[in-house]
Design an enzyme around this catalytic site. Structure first.
Site, PDB file in Angstrom:
ATOM      1  CB  THR A 184      50.667  10.719  46.704  1.00 20.21           C
ATOM      2  OG1 THR A 184      51.169  11.325  45.512  1.00 20.21           O
ATOM      3  CG2 THR A 184      50.781   9.210  46.594  1.00 20.21           C
ATOM      4  CD  GLU A 186      56.382  16.604  41.545  1.00 21.89           C
ATOM      5  OE1 GLU A 186      55.798  17.157  40.610  1.00 21.89           O
ATOM      6  OE2 GLU A 186      56.055  16.740  42.734  1.00 21.89           O
TER       7      GLU A 186
END
Lengths: 671, 671
Positions: A154, A437
């Site tokens: 990320t 997730e």
């Protein structure tokens, strides 16, 4: 349950009232007596010497002190696992031993250990993405904690959409190196656990460039700190991202590269390689095989959702048994709040849901292993189905658990708002898993995509995978017959999922006929697609829960069978009553049926009431793992609240300096 | 909006796209242009010299340091209010000036000031419960901060049920004193804000005993700390209760008495007196008059719910305008997440709800003043109605706002989880207000009691107060005709409230006919009674919101009128779609109607989309009050996240000591 202190008389009374064998239910939740024994053994080893204790409560520390204290405990806990639990740990498989070891960590860490990602993502990624040579180089180092690592995907400006990542890894054939670079602020890596101060290695996901061409994102093994001095290496900018709602002991970090060079061999090359001359070679292999780590993480998250919800119910039910309030009958003492129907309505669904999610997580893992076996035979259909299932279950379990944990907190009134109740920490943990997730909405839209395809297959009379087999009945043209038996309700849940999917498909087609592109037609239908995927996932969860309980209690004693049956029915009634609009739309249910169902639900609460404390005792959560003034086994709620209050550093001195420094001048009019 | 830094181009584009006059909507929310000007003047005085700034972010401090820092700022803020805002403060009335001053405190305190209770409860209780002599003694001291006080009612073991309080105040005629005593641990006072370390006086609610008889609970003015040394007085045990989810700067405290004596004159004697010889005299006065403080607090809580929700939408909408994600159309750049229907579905209802609750809070206060006037004429019926209304509105507004604030946070993905996003603090604040001053469930059951009585009056064809006038139509025997106009939907909401109340009454009667006592029959119906009270309250809120917007926009420009109208309709559609089951039960709505309604709702989102940023800009929340990296006016989201991260004390040194102390030995195998 080894506490020897005096137990609150209300809890003694509740335990005497319980009509089933608590230990038998514990075995059932653990998956058998052997597992329970093993778990207790593990807990005794990990917890009995009190190594998990803090010098002062972490809630009184600054985030920095919390972090340092957590590193301290990580090392203690790590050595217990390594030296005393290695044999029992079951790290190789997601089984009860693994879970039991993992859960003893909750005694040490109310939030999270900075080494979570070492075993949660660093090692699994090495296992899943390395060539054999890479594996033999890095795996022993990672497992032996010679290198401490995390996984950074990320970026500050990019989450869900991996193709949008900006960090580049450009191959330089002259030096046979990759040049890692962060071209913008939004390309800074952000969030990775342990990245801030703890790790010295990091698996970085970056856009691979070679010979002037971009080949998409690949993982790279990147040393970021000097192995000796721990100083950030030149070209690396790394730090901690600051306070969060939870996970504050986990030093989530940011990471940026300024033309930072790593050897060619540091690209994890299982799925693609860059040769010395810069030639990109894709290794032929089914992309779906990389699901492994992701699925494992999802199974753990569903199981965590169940486990943390079990903690919240244990706290709220025990507290509700000792808390007394109001006097509806003037001649009697104040009743236990657990006697109020509104309180039972808040709490018993939480117990049932904890069971449902726990069984779903085990079922999910077993199913995955079946899927893997089938894939070896070349069948990947079930993997697609499995992906949709695990997405939906992850979304629903994390979201419902978070919401029910808050419901448990509300059921504890003001005292639930105290950090020492333990519930706020549980919420902060679980609500994060709703996003990480795979965000709730994003995952349900993935499930929806599968459902729409399955619907089209059903329409074309093609074979359907088991979880969507019910779609075959979606074209009968009449409403599913309502029937309030458990199987009948599950069929109704499937009917309303089918009805919602059909409505989505109709909408999309209608919008496309009106001239919208498929993308736009889909986009405009997403609110309903999320609702359809939610309905489908709930139907699967309800069906799995019911089926598993029936299977697991086949040989149980009658009272255990009865109470487990009551909870599954409660779960079905609860969700039917939450979805009356859908039932009226898509089944033959009548208004009278719904009135009866409400009444049956209320009667069921009364039946479960006497067993409520027994049911939460059966979760068998040690006080050390609960961390709760309100939920301890002995029910000494007010004593513990007071003991905790006295530990507040503000109470260490009778008068705080702020009085003389600020307030007194104010009182004396000198400000 | 006076920021001069560069603004994110996406926000510039959004602002250019907005089709209505933002300032006009700001005036509307403030209740007129004059109020807006006054508010800005107040904000300029309170905020412009930066006195609200912290040396380091409070999120990096220990709770003790937070408290001390908060006392420091309290004194600064207090002197600004006293010296510079006294004229503008409007403390005497709940008006926009009062609100504006109160809200500037949010720049100083992300959580709460320890002096909140001084003006929130201490002064109001003095005003409401003292005799004229007592008033002249204590009011000037309290207003002039010569004494610092709070209000202690709740005990460790007793909250909602005031008659269950255990603290005793026993009159001793020999010394003409009251003896205060805490007979048990559960009788310890618990929760009172500022009680832990800050206050030196406390109004204590205790069971009054005189001549061997208990006369129920009364308030007593109790000195608890030495006015000079600030040391707890002999016989007093006082301290802070420890960390909470929020309000950590508020030193909520505990307090216990060991036969502690206060003069007879310290009983607040407006409503009852104890004469020198111990004779108890009840002063004839309508008990309902003591509602004053409670109502005021409720109005403030509804208004706070609106205000904090407005902050959360401002943050989430601005962030959603600059955040880009995925690429559904490969030829186009990643769209702003605000373009996704699922995102609009999460956020636009939050904007509408913030408007609804803000208007409801003003309406509630105006209604109360009407009620007070009527009471002077001896009419107390409307007070009973008002009590039910304010209970329901407090319950729904705090609960919905908390839930929508979380929804806004979820809409910000991972970054919403950062404390620096500002949203977690908002949630922690508002979720507390769901419990304090009357828990959600308890309040709705009070509303339900009023509704059942009103239903019986309607049945007997007796006159009904306005908010329940719709019950007169509950006996027609046919379903209310569905009609998707705003008024039609509001009528449907009333119909389903009526239907639910009727069902409750039927249940209670059925259970009583089956032999249950009234108490038990009521108790068994409470789940449905709560749902009925919720439905009623939602109908009232929807009706009020709609009516007030129509009234307030009568002379607005066409585009303002249009967008305000769209939001009210969105609110009605949203709640109709959330309650399809009830609508199908209690109105003539068809499945086709509901499909059409869903479609109309989705189209409405698209219509509101271009004005979304304009709508949150219209809340006109200064960055100093928002405290958000994600929500600032200039949209420099990633820059601010990074700037905040760099302020983390963990980032002040490249290597944390924990590495050498713990991790390195672990890596080297020395642990």
């Amino acid at each position: 349950m080894s506490q020897t202190t005096e137990v609150n008389p209300d809890l003694v009374m509740e335990r005497a009232k319980c009509n089933f064998n608590v230990l038998e239910v514990t075995h059932l939740i653990d998956g058998g007596e052997q597992n329970t024994l093993q778990r207790k053994k593990i807990e005794n080893i990990a917890l009995n010497d009190g190594a998990w204790k803090d010098p002062i409560g972490e809630e009184h520390m600054t985030p920095k002190e919390k972090y340092e204290n957590s590193v301290r405990k990580t090392c203690i806990y790590g050595s217990i696992v390594k030296n005393e639990l290695a044999e029992l740990s079951g790290m190789e498989s997601f089984g009860m031993n693994f879970l039991a070891v993992r859960r003893t960590a909750d005694a040490f860490f109310k939030e999270v250990t900075p080494l979570l990602q070492q075993f949660g993502q660093f090692v699994p990624t090495i296992l899943g993405q390395c060539t054999p040579e890479q594996l033999s180089c890095w795996l022993p180092k990672a497992l032996g904690l010679k290198i401490i690592g995390t996984y950074a995907q990320t970026e500050l400006g990019h989450g869900t959409f991996i193709r949008g990542l900006e960090t580049t890894a450009t191959y330089d054939p002259e030096t046979e190196e990759f040049v890692l670079h962060s071209p913008t602020l939004s390309s800074y890596k952000w969030w990775a656990g342990g990245l801030g101060k703890t790790v010295n290695y990091c698996i970085v996901v970056a856009q691979l460039y070679t010979k002037g061409e971009c080949h998409g994102t690949y993982p790279f093994m990147v040393p970021i700190r000097d192995e000796d001095t721990h100083m950030p290496l030149p070209g690396i900018k790394v730090g901690e991202i600051g306070p969060k709602m939870g996970y504050n002991t986990g030093d989530n970090g940011f990471l940026a590269f300024n033309n930072y060079r790593i050897p060619r061999e540091n690209m994890l090359m299982k799925h693609a390689q860059v040769l010395k001359d810069g030639t990109y070679v894709k290794v032929a292999r089914h992309g779906k095989l990389t699901y492994g780590t992701m699925v494992f993480v999802r199974v753990v998250l569903v199981s965590d959702a169940a486990f943390n919800l079990a903690k919240a119910c244990t706290i709220a039910v025990r507290y509700s048994a000792i808390r007394r309030q109001s006097r509806p009958r003037p001649e009697e003492p104040e009743p236990q709040v657990l006697d109020y129907a509104t309180q039972q309505h808040k709490l018993f669904i939480a117990i049932a849901t904890a069971h449902a999610f726990q069984l779903c997580s085990v079922w999910l893992w077993d199913s995955y292993n079946v899927v893997l076996a089938q894939m070896k035979d070349g069948n990947t259909d079930t993997l697609t189905e499995f992906h949709a299932l695990s997405s939906g279950m992850k979304a629903i379990s994390t979201s419902d658990s978070a919401q029910l944990i808050e419901q448990c907190r509300h059921a504890c009134g003001g005292h639930g708002y105290m950090i020492s109740s333990g519930i706020p920490n549980l919420y902060n943990y679980v609500t994060a898993t709703r996003t990480l997730e795979g965000d709730y909405t994003v995952l349900l839209l993935q499930t929806a995509r599968f459902l729409v395809k399955a619907y089209e297959q059903a329409e074309a009379k093609k074979p359907l995978t088991p979880s969507v087999a019910y779609l075959a009945h979606a074209f009968s043209g009449r409403k599913t017959t309502w029937d309030s038996s458990p199987d009948g309700i599950i069929r109704s849940f499937q009917a309303l999922a089918a009805g919602k999917i059909a409505a989505c498909v109709r909408n999309i087609r209608k919008r496309m006929q009106a001239g919208l592109s498929q993308v736009d037609a889909w986009e405009m239908s997403t609110i309903q697609l999320v609702a359809a995927a939610e309905a489908h996932s709930r139907a699967v969860i309800a069906d799995t829960y019911r089926r598993e309980i029936v299977r697991l209690t086949a040989n149980s004693s009658p009272n255990v069978k009865a109470v487990m049956e009551q909870l599954t029915i409660l779960y079905l009634y609860y969700w039917a009553l939450e979805r009356t609009g859908d039932l009226l739309m898509y089944t033959s249910v009548s208004e009278k049926d719904l009135v009866d169902l409400q009444e049956a639900y209320e009667e069921l609460l009364l039946k479960i009431r006497p067993n409520a404390v027994g049911l939460v005792d059966a979760f068998d959560l040690r006080d050390e793992i609960l961390h709760s003034t309100l939920g301890s086994y002995d029910g000494r709620v007010y004593e513990r609240l007071m003991e905790e209050a006295l530990k507040s550093p503000l109470n260490k001195e009778p008068v705080n300096q702020a009085h003389f420094k600020y307030l007194k001048p104010l009182i004396q009019g000198k400000l």
